[in-house]
Design an enzyme around this catalytic site. Structure first.
Site, PDB file in Angstrom:
ATOM      1  CG  HIS A 185      -2.137  -0.836   1.071  1.00 52.26           C
ATOM      2  ND1 HIS A 185      -2.145  -2.167   1.378  1.00 52.26           N
ATOM      3  CD2 HIS A 185      -3.390  -0.557   0.629  1.00 52.26           C
ATOM      4  CE1 HIS A 185      -3.351  -2.679   1.142  1.00 52.26           C
ATOM      5  NE2 HIS A 185      -4.119  -1.718   0.685  1.00 52.26           N
TER       6      HIS A 185
ATOM      7  CE  LYS B 179      -3.984  -0.453   4.595  1.00 53.10           C
ATOM      8  NZ  LYS B 179      -5.291   0.214   4.836  1.00 53.10           N
TER       9      LYS B 179
END
Length: 242
Positions: free
Chosen positions: A131, A135
């Site tokens: 990600h 995040k």
């Protein structure tokens, strides 16, 4: 058409949701963020979609219950207490909670469950997710969703077999474990791969998210599907009739 309200409307997912609502030709009932008027939003919505933060979930659920409005919860990083709150809310309203609203990921989880069941315990399972650098939770909600699917396929609880993070002299791999690895960097919307590994062969099931629009489209579809349902806790596979 449905009137869809968005909790967390100013965030990146909130903006993607607004675009998805318009693309699906539904009505945008409005949005709220921190300190917003939840009661007013609930009163003007046929269904609400929550992509805010775990700390806001209790108040969001209370507003939905008070107005009798269904709600889709896509917020990740939830703890056990949050799931208790969702269970309690499901007594009064229809509610769908998921770690990933992508239709592709929903089908992937179905395939992972099938593979884990059919391949059996001789195949090691490792889940790798990547990600963007911003995040804040790891493993991702999607990785945990896929881990739960794999464990369910083997008739086990993920909490009993999950192995999250390896460092130092860890020893040999624990038989039957489901491993997780989290990568962070760049602007990756979300890549997930479930590796099934046996002697002399490997099988990988994966999903690559190119932008947040896929999650928004799935959330809007789930929200529309949820309207008119009886109170209860629903899942994305039910939306796809899996």
């Amino acid at each position: 058409m449905a009137r869809i309200g968005i909790i967390g409307s100013a965030g990146r997912m909130g903006q993607a949701l607004q675009a998805a609502v318009a693309a699906a030709e539904h009505d945008y009932a409005g949005g709220v963020d921190r300190d917003g008027d939840l009661a007013a939003l609930a009163a003007h919505s046929d269904v609400m979609v929550d992509f805010s933060a775990p700390g806001a979930l209790e108040a969001n659920l209370e507003a939905a219950i008070a107005a009798g409005v269904p709600m889709v919860v896509g917020t990740t990083g939830l703890a056990e207490r949050h799931h208790w709150l969702i269970d309690g809310a499901a007594v009064s309203i229809p509610i769908l909670q998921t770690g990933n609203t992508s239709l592709g990921v929903t089908l992937l989880a179905h395939l992972v469950r099938e593979a884990a069941q059919r391949l059996g315990p001789d195949w090691d399972i490792e889940i790798v997710e990547t990600h963007h650098r911003m995040k804040v939770d790891a493993p991702s909600g999607t990785a945990l969703l896929l881990g739960e699917a794999a464990a369910d396929g083997r008739g086990e609880a993920l909490g009993d077999v999950a192995q999250r993070g390896r460092d130092g002299l860890t020893g040999a791999r624990v038989p039957g474990a489901i491993g997780f690895a989290s990568l962070r960097g760049g602007s990756v919307a979300g890549d997930h791969a479930v590796h099934f590994l046996a002697d002399n062969e490997r099988l990988t099931l994966s999903h690559l998210a190119e932008n947040r629009g896929i999650f928004a489209r799935g959330a809007v579809r789930a929200a529309h599907w949820l309207i008119g349902r009886a109170p209860g806790r629903y899942t994305m596979p039910q939306v796809l009739d899996l």
